[in-house]
Motif scaffolding. Sequence first.
Motif: not given
Length: 238
Positions: A81-101
Motif C-alpha cells: 500500500r505504501q509503495i503503491k501510494g508513493s508511485i501514484t504520487a510520483g515519489k519514486l525515492d520514497s518508494a525505494v526507501a520504503v522497500a529498503r527499510n
Amino acid sequence: MTLLTQVTDTAQQVIDTVNKAIQPVTTPAAPVDDLRFGDLLIKGGWVMIPIGILAVLGLVIFFERFFTIRKASKDESELMRQIKGSITAGKLDSAVAVARNSNSPLGRMLQKGLLRIGRPIKDIEGAIENVGKLEVSKLEKNIGILGIVAGIAPMFGFLGTIAGVIKIFYDISKTDNISMGVISGGLYVKMVTSAAGLFVGIIAYVCYHILNMMVDKVILKLETDAIEFIDLLEEPSR
C-alpha cells in the motif's frame, strides 16, 4: 470304620499329589527388571551416537528454518500500500526507501524493480525474478539436510541391528549355547537401534515436508505481489 479310614487316607493322598503337581505352576516367577528408556538407549551401542547427532542436527535446522520462513511469510499488504501510494504520487525515492527499510524478501524484490523504472517492463520483470530466486534460495538453505537425515537415520538403525545380530551368532558359535534366552536377550536390545533410527527418520521426513510447504506458500505470495507491482507500473497513468 476301617473302610472309611482307608477312603479318607486315599483321598488325602490324592489331594497331596495334586497339590505337589500344581505347585511349580502356581509358584510366582522371579521379578523381572523393568525396562528403562535410558538403559535401552545405552545398550543400543555406538550406533546410537550418530543417530543422536542426526536427531539434534535435524531439530536445530527445523526450528531455525521454521522461524526464518515464518518471518518471511508475514503479511506485506501495508508495504504494498505504501509503495503503491508513493508511485501514484510520483515519489519514486520514497518508494525505494520504503522497500529498503522493510528488510523483507518482497521489499528487496520491489526495491530492485523500482530502481529499474524507466527501462522496458521485461527488464524490470527480469530483475525482480532474479532477486526472487535468490530470496527463495536463502529460504531453502539447509532444508535439504533434513531430507538426508530422513534417509540415513533408519540406515544407521538397521546397521546397528545387523551388527548386533552378527555378534549374537558369533558368541553362540563360540559358546555353543543356542538357548532362546541368549538369542532374544541380545536381539531385543539391538532392535532399539532400528526403532531409534526409524523414529528420527520419520520426524525428519515430516519436518522436511512442513518446511517445503511453508516455502511454497511464500513463493506463491511473492509471485502474487510481484505481479501486482508490475501491473501497477503498466497502468496508463504511469
